[in-house]
Design an enzyme around this catalytic site. Structure first.
Site, PDB file in Angstrom:
ATOM      1  N   HIS A 170     -29.208   1.849  12.577  1.00  0.00           N
ATOM      2  CA  HIS A 170     -29.160   0.911  11.467  1.00  0.00           C
ATOM      3  C   HIS A 170     -30.205  -0.181  11.683  1.00  0.00           C
ATOM      4  O   HIS A 170     -30.495  -0.572  12.808  1.00  0.00           O
ATOM      5  CB  HIS A 170     -27.761   0.294  11.350  1.00  0.00           C
ATOM      6  N   LYS A 187     -19.677  -3.310   8.809  1.00  0.00           N
ATOM      7  CA  LYS A 187     -20.419  -4.223   9.690  1.00  0.00           C
ATOM      8  C   LYS A 187     -19.442  -5.118  10.472  1.00  0.00           C
ATOM      9  O   LYS A 187     -18.340  -4.687  10.795  1.00  0.00           O
ATOM     10  CB  LYS A 187     -21.448  -5.020   8.887  1.00  0.00           C
ATOM     11  N   ASN A 236     -20.229   0.916   5.314  1.00  0.00           N
ATOM     12  CA  ASN A 236     -20.489   0.220   6.570  1.00  0.00           C
ATOM     13  C   ASN A 236     -19.886  -1.180   6.483  1.00  0.00           C
ATOM     14  O   ASN A 236     -20.447  -2.059   5.826  1.00  0.00           O
ATOM     15  CB  ASN A 236     -21.998   0.162   6.822  1.00  0.00           C
ATOM     16  N   GLU A 284     -30.181  -3.257  11.442  1.00  0.00           N
ATOM     17  CA  GLU A 284     -29.728  -4.417  12.215  1.00  0.00           C
ATOM     18  C   GLU A 284     -29.731  -4.108  13.714  1.00  0.00           C
ATOM     19  O   GLU A 284     -29.994  -4.997  14.537  1.00  0.00           O
ATOM     20  CB  GLU A 284     -28.343  -4.844  11.727  1.00  0.00           C
ATOM     21  N   SER A 304     -28.062   0.086  -0.160  1.00  0.00           N
ATOM     22  CA  SER A 304     -28.086  -1.055  -1.068  1.00  0.00           C
ATOM     23  C   SER A 304     -27.540  -0.664  -2.435  1.00  0.00           C
ATOM     24  O   SER A 304     -28.146  -0.927  -3.479  1.00  0.00           O
ATOM     25  CB  SER A 304     -29.500  -1.617  -1.192  1.00  0.00           C
ATOM     26  N   GLU A 330     -32.642   3.436   4.334  1.00  0.00           N
ATOM     27  CA  GLU A 330     -32.243   2.068   4.010  1.00  0.00           C
ATOM     28  C   GLU A 330     -33.429   1.141   4.210  1.00  0.00           C
ATOM     29  O   GLU A 330     -33.638   0.612   5.302  1.00  0.00           O
ATOM     30  CB  GLU A 330     -31.055   1.636   4.876  1.00  0.00           C
ATOM     31  N   GLY A 372     -28.918  -6.522   1.444  1.00  0.00           N
ATOM     32  CA  GLY A 372     -28.373  -7.851   1.239  1.00  0.00           C
ATOM     33  C   GLY A 372     -29.168  -8.726   0.291  1.00  0.00           C
ATOM     34  O   GLY A 372     -28.922  -9.923   0.181  1.00  0.00           O
TER      35      GLY A 372
END
Length: 226
Positions: free
Chosen positions: A94, A12, A10, A96, A189, A164, A170
């Protein structure tokens, strides 16, 4: 029936034609395990670029799509548009999208239904936040997220379920199989340093990789199962 080991990258909202072009050259030149299905999630503006430059052995995914084929939905893209770029995958749900842009479980389920009806493969993301894990409601949260997706799936051969946990994204922390990764799921991750141990677990049949997918170590992650 178990699927082929799956590794998604990904990207992003990162990269430009220069840096992504260099990454693509590295991937195309790298020796990758032919028994692994690899899909790169490109920013929507670079979908056509990624698909035209990447070797055909690599798949390409959009990072999002909307729930209808067309209309007055400024800024959105449809599965039909994604397919028109020669792209056959989309990442949906996702964290986010859920927690930065406020997408509901219901909307993600609707997007999943339309993407599958349109012939796209779906990388469907689920996972709990840190306060939810600490509050002991991980299973409740993940069950609800998964149910809204599952209720809209008729053919699971077109779906990759990516666990996830939001607390691991992150942060450098990696969720182990003992921390909620279900059978036949894809773990997130992941780095070059953790990939081999994770790939050896019987309950993990792939990865969805974030920042490391923009680095040469992505090849090492692809080959983690070899």
């Amino acid at each position: 029936m178990s699927r082929k080991f799956f590794v998604g990258g990904n990207w992003k909202m990162n990269g430009d034609k220069k840096s992504l072009g260099e990454l693509i050259q590295t991937l195309n030149a790298g020796k990758v395990d032919p028994n692994v299905e690899v899909v790169c999630g490109a920013p929507s503006i670079y979908l056509d670029f990624a698909r035209s430059k990447l070797d055909p052995k690599f798949g390409v995914a959009a990072q999002n799509c909307y729930k209808v084929p067309k209309g007055a939905f400024t800024g959105e893209i449809s599965p039909a548009m994604i397919k028109d770029c020669g792209v056959n995958w989309v990442i949906l749900g996702h964290s986010e999208r859920r927690h930065v842009f406020g997408e509901s479980d219901e909307l993600i389920g609707q997007k999943t239904a339309h993407a599958l009806e349109s012939g796209l493969g779906v990388i469907a993301c689920i996972g709990e936040k840190l306060d939810e894990r600490e509050g002991g409601i991980t299973e409740k949260v993940v069950f609800s997220q998964t149910k809204f997706i599952a209720d809209n799936v008729k053919d699971w051969s077109k779906v990759v379920l990516a666990y996830e946990p939001v607390w691991a994204i992150g942060t450098g922390k990696t969720a182990s199989p003992q921390q909620g990764v279900a059978e036949e799921s894809v773990s997130c991750s992941v780095t070059g340093g953790t990939c081999k141990e994770l790939a050896s677990q019987k309950d993990v049949d792939g990865f969805l990789v974030g920042g490391a997918s923009l680095k040469p170590e992505f090849i090492e992650i692809i080959n983690a199962k070899a």
